[in-house]
Design a protein around this motif. Sequence first.
Motif, mmCIF file in Angstrom:
data_model
loop_
_atom_site.group_PDB
_atom_site.id
_atom_site.type_symbol
_atom_site.label_atom_id
_atom_site.label_comp_id
_atom_site.label_asym_id
_atom_site.label_seq_id
_atom_site.Cartn_x
_atom_site.Cartn_y
_atom_site.Cartn_z
ATOM 1 N N GLN A 97 0.563 -1.201 0.160
ATOM 2 C CA GLN A 97 0.126 -0.561 -0.061
ATOM 3 C C GLN A 97 1.274 1.259 0.063
ATOM 4 O OE1 GLN A 97 -1.614 1.095 3.703
ATOM 5 N NE2 GLN A 97 -3.740 0.225 2.480
ATOM 6 N N VAL A 99 0.016 4.948 1.071
ATOM 7 C CA VAL A 99 -0.505 6.297 1.479
ATOM 8 C C VAL A 99 0.080 7.209 0.884
ATOM 9 C CG1 VAL A 99 -1.442 7.665 3.133
ATOM 10 C CG2 VAL A 99 -1.381 5.116 3.086
ATOM 11 N N GLU A 118 -1.399 -0.347 -3.994
ATOM 12 C CA GLU A 118 -3.447 -0.415 -3.594
ATOM 13 C C GLU A 118 -2.366 1.537 -2.994
ATOM 14 O OE1 GLU A 118 -4.526 -1.143 0.064
ATOM 15 O OE2 GLU A 118 -6.518 0.279 -0.297
ATOM 16 N N VAL A 120 -3.675 5.055 -1.763
ATOM 17 C CA VAL A 120 -4.630 5.327 -0.974
ATOM 18 C C VAL A 120 -4.472 6.970 -1.458
ATOM 19 C CG1 VAL A 120 -5.022 6.015 0.982
ATOM 20 C CG2 VAL A 120 -4.589 3.604 0.342
ATOM 21 N N THR A 161 -7.823 3.923 -3.372
ATOM 22 C CA THR A 161 -8.508 3.828 -2.655
ATOM 23 C C THR A 161 -8.518 4.908 -1.680
ATOM 24 O OG1 THR A 161 -7.955 1.270 -2.200
ATOM 25 C CG2 THR A 161 -8.819 2.896 -0.325
ATOM 26 N N VAL A 163 -10.369 8.112 0.994
ATOM 27 C CA VAL A 163 -10.109 8.801 1.928
ATOM 28 C C VAL A 163 -10.388 9.565 2.863
ATOM 29 C CG1 VAL A 163 -8.751 6.137 2.588
ATOM 30 C CG2 VAL A 163 -7.915 9.315 2.559
ATOM 31 N N PRO A 169 -6.646 3.043 6.492
ATOM 32 C CA PRO A 169 -6.316 2.457 5.536
ATOM 33 C C PRO A 169 -5.939 1.102 6.208
ATOM 34 C CG PRO A 169 -5.051 4.370 5.810
ATOM 35 C CD PRO A 169 -6.102 4.837 6.525
#
Length: 270
Positions: A97, A99, A118, A120, A161, A163, A169
């Motif tokens: 992931q 962020v 992923e 975010v 994703t 947020v 997350p």
Amino acid sequence: VTGGALTGSSAYEVYAVRYGTRSTHRDDVYLNYEIYGEPDQPIEMDYFFWLARNADRTILIDSGFAPTVGARRGRTTLCEPTEALRRFGVEPRNVSQIVVTHGHYDHIGNLARFPDAEIVISRREYDFWTGPYGSRAQFATSAEADEIDHLRRVAERQGMTFVAEGAQPSPGIEVIEVGGHTPGQLVVLVDTEAGQAVLASDAVHYYEEFERDWPFTFVADLEAMYRGFDTLRDIVSDDGRVLVAGHDPDVMRRFTACGDDLAGIAVRIG
Ligand SMILES: [Zn+2]
């Protein structure tokens, strides 16, 4: 902000990775610096991304600038971000992931090197950069159009994703949306064995900026930037939390130095 009890299973090792640097002046980094009545002075600006990992997850907070983009903008690459990760034993495919704290070039460059991760991002941040105002000159100067296009492609093809304030997350990771520097600027709180690392990213470039209440020169919403300082003061008033400024060379002195081929490149938080 909930903070919350730390559990051994969700605690991360957190590292600030200093991949780039440049020399500049205070009146270049602080908004309307002349109002403070202090002489202009040189200041160093370091460029970081952050690595959080535990037995289950390897997570990046931002991905640094692309070396070619940094070079064009007069920034020095000290260690290309994927090479720095390699020195941690992390290959791009191992990153689960990323962020993204905001859409500036020094935070989302290299994202295309992590096709399996992923991504975010704050919904507000994404909507801003892909909307009618992100391409206006005063904003666009801090972003790369092809990197914003990459965000669009991620959203359209792989799924992004999105947020908002207070989201988690991953277990042990919480985002605070403060705005100010950019419309959806995130601060990321990461659980460590020693408490929470408060990764301010560009909500606080320098400790001095935070302590003296001096807004940064690039600002989308000045009131939100001041409010973000207040939010962070409230957050770090808890002894269990440590503030990690986003661009301050002092990060390398405040935290635990890594050795060997990460010396001068990375420090461990907490
Ligand atoms: Zn930045």
